[in-house]
Design a protein around this motif. Sequence first.
Motif, mmCIF file in Angstrom:
data_model
loop_
_atom_site.group_PDB
_atom_site.id
_atom_site.type_symbol
_atom_site.label_atom_id
_atom_site.label_comp_id
_atom_site.label_asym_id
_atom_site.label_seq_id
_atom_site.Cartn_x
_atom_site.Cartn_y
_atom_site.Cartn_z
ATOM 1 N N LEU A 60 -2.977 28.902 8.057
ATOM 2 C CA LEU A 60 -3.766 29.992 7.468
ATOM 3 C C LEU A 60 -5.186 30.010 8.020
ATOM 4 N N ALA A 61 -5.594 28.904 8.683
ATOM 5 C CA ALA A 61 -6.998 28.783 9.107
ATOM 6 C C ALA A 61 -7.241 29.533 10.411
ATOM 7 N N ASP A 62 -8.474 29.975 10.589
ATOM 8 C CA ASP A 62 -8.887 30.595 11.859
ATOM 9 C C ASP A 62 -9.385 29.546 12.843
ATOM 10 N N GLY A 63 -9.584 28.316 12.327
ATOM 11 C CA GLY A 63 -10.066 27.246 13.195
ATOM 12 C C GLY A 63 -9.227 25.995 13.006
ATOM 13 N N PRO A 64 -9.567 24.935 13.729
ATOM 14 C CA PRO A 64 -8.753 23.708 13.674
ATOM 15 C C PRO A 64 -8.890 22.945 12.361
ATOM 16 N N CYS A 65 -7.802 22.241 12.001
ATOM 17 C CA CYS A 65 -7.790 21.372 10.820
ATOM 18 C C CYS A 65 -7.347 19.981 11.262
ATOM 19 N N ILE A 66 -7.917 18.965 10.626
ATOM 20 C CA ILE A 66 -7.435 17.583 10.826
ATOM 21 C C ILE A 66 -6.992 17.062 9.465
ATOM 22 N N ILE A 67 -5.714 16.648 9.404
ATOM 23 C CA ILE A 67 -5.154 16.180 8.133
ATOM 24 C C ILE A 67 -4.909 14.680 8.245
ATOM 25 N N GLU A 68 -5.430 13.937 7.305
ATOM 26 C CA GLU A 68 -5.369 12.465 7.294
ATOM 27 C C GLU A 68 -4.435 11.966 6.192
ATOM 28 N N ASN A 69 -4.017 10.687 6.364
ATOM 29 C CA ASN A 69 -3.163 9.997 5.394
ATOM 30 C C ASN A 69 -1.760 10.573 5.344
ATOM 31 N N LEU A 70 -1.329 11.198 6.450
ATOM 32 C CA LEU A 70 0.031 11.754 6.491
ATOM 33 C C LEU A 70 1.055 10.625 6.557
ATOM 34 N N PRO A 71 2.142 10.684 5.803
ATOM 35 C CA PRO A 71 3.193 9.662 5.924
ATOM 36 C C PRO A 71 3.944 9.836 7.244
ATOM 37 N N TYR A 81 0.856 -1.192 0.000
ATOM 38 C CA TYR A 81 0.000 0.000 0.000
ATOM 39 C C TYR A 81 0.888 1.237 0.000
ATOM 40 N N VAL A 82 0.548 2.191 -0.840
ATOM 41 C CA VAL A 82 1.331 3.421 -0.951
ATOM 42 C C VAL A 82 0.889 4.396 0.148
ATOM 43 N N SER A 83 1.852 5.055 0.760
ATOM 44 C CA SER A 83 1.531 6.021 1.828
ATOM 45 C C SER A 83 1.128 7.367 1.240
ATOM 46 N N GLY A 84 0.669 8.236 2.127
ATOM 47 C CA GLY A 84 0.326 9.597 1.726
ATOM 48 C C GLY A 84 1.566 10.345 1.258
ATOM 49 N N GLY A 85 1.352 11.364 0.466
ATOM 50 C CA GLY A 85 2.447 12.061 -0.208
ATOM 51 C C GLY A 85 3.300 12.907 0.719
#
Length: 431
Positions: free
Chosen positions: A36-47, A19-23
């Motif tokens: 840059l966001a004024d609110g929270p971010c959730i980032i998925e598939n991070l290597p 399986y290939v990982s996230g970029g």
Amino acid sequence: MPDYKLVIDGGRELRGEAYVSGGKNTSLAVVPAALLADGPCIIENLPAIEDIRVLYRILKYLGAKVDWHPEQKQMAIDPGGVTALTVPYAYSQRMRASYYMMGALLGRYGRAEVGYPGGCDLGSRPIDQHLKGFKALGATIRDENGMLVLEGKLKGAHVNFDMVTVGGTINVMLAAARAEGDSILTNCAREPHIVDTANFLNRIGARIRGAGTDTIRIRGTGRMDGGNYTVIPDQIETGTLMIAAAATRGDVVLRGCIPTHMEALTAKLLEMGVMVTSQDDVITVNLRQGHRAIRISTQEYPGFPTDLQQPMSALLTKALGTSEVIENIFESRFKHLDEMRKMGAISIINGRLAHIEGVPELHGAPVWAPDLRGGAALVIAGLMAQGITEVYNPGTIARGYDHLESKLTDLGARISRAPLDPEENGNANGL
Ligand code: EPZ
């Protein structure tokens, strides 16, 4: 300096599924972009790679609230607590992508103080185009004791890049996202991770059109709410594993990839006689007989990626005939060929041009990983070679490949980490 080396017992075919990982390069842009966001971010598939760890530590240093779960491939970022706008040289010199902190902090807070970026030694890697874009948006820039200080309330502008630059395109896009008014960026790079970063920015509230073409239009916005996003698979890891499958005369199925991102490599592999098929998010690679020598000329996307030039050169060392490799993007990206010569490879380098004469066999040898993709190339050469190859300086590979050793082991490779003897650890200048 990592206290281990990689030991590869070569000559085995890779078979099975991976399986290939996230970029990597998309993640190195999307994570800073979350500032840059004024609110929270959730980032998925991070290597789970070292460069992401460096970004995590930078975000913590700035005061952001960050929860990173490498094994869950997820990072939650809330920039609400950011108090510092400085990225010390100790962090910025660890990787090239630290430069994205300039665009993100300048765009969000109107100020950034960032040490010059580090990264693989591929020749001089100026950031003049990044700075040209920031100035066009109204920033003032000065060098204070080796730290770049950027300041200004940004206003939309037209930025025409003097040359196609991936980092410059993304960095100026980050800065322009919250500028007052409209921006148009021309002569842009078109890599998949530029599109991915623009898609993330639009998901959290930006208004960007045209990413993936040479013209990007940005309508600056005063507010970006944040949100969740899953980064795309790693184009270069996909290509590295495709090449490793062919190089070992194996039969490998890669899942979770985007075949359309791989077209330049696929075309070259087919030209060499490698079997490559794809359907949906699956690519299958196998090779039974000898493979033909070819000519490779690296180009910006959608051309043949410079990041796959080095892994590909390992495959070329056993091609039938002499291959020609032209490296058009970076000044110095052939150091791995010097190391492969220790394994019996034959190559002649003349500036940005290399000729690789195919030989029947490679033999194992101790080699030094000169940089991230050169290290991956040496791992592939070790998989191809008869006997034992020891790869020193493997930390440069761990910077950008997520669990590469375990992926290769699962495909049948014999690759493991071995502790360095005391005298080996002192060997800081290669072999
Ligand atoms: C990104 O580097 C990638 N790094 C590199 O991947 C990749 O090789 C490169 O793009 C090309 O695809 C990241 O994304 C973190 P450029 P970057 O700006 O942004 C010159 C890997 O192995 N240039 O497109 O540095 C520059 O010197 C790494 O994952 C200027 O002259 O690439 C180079 O010769 C290695 N002035 C050429 O342009 C500038 O302001 C392309 O650089 C910017 C660039």
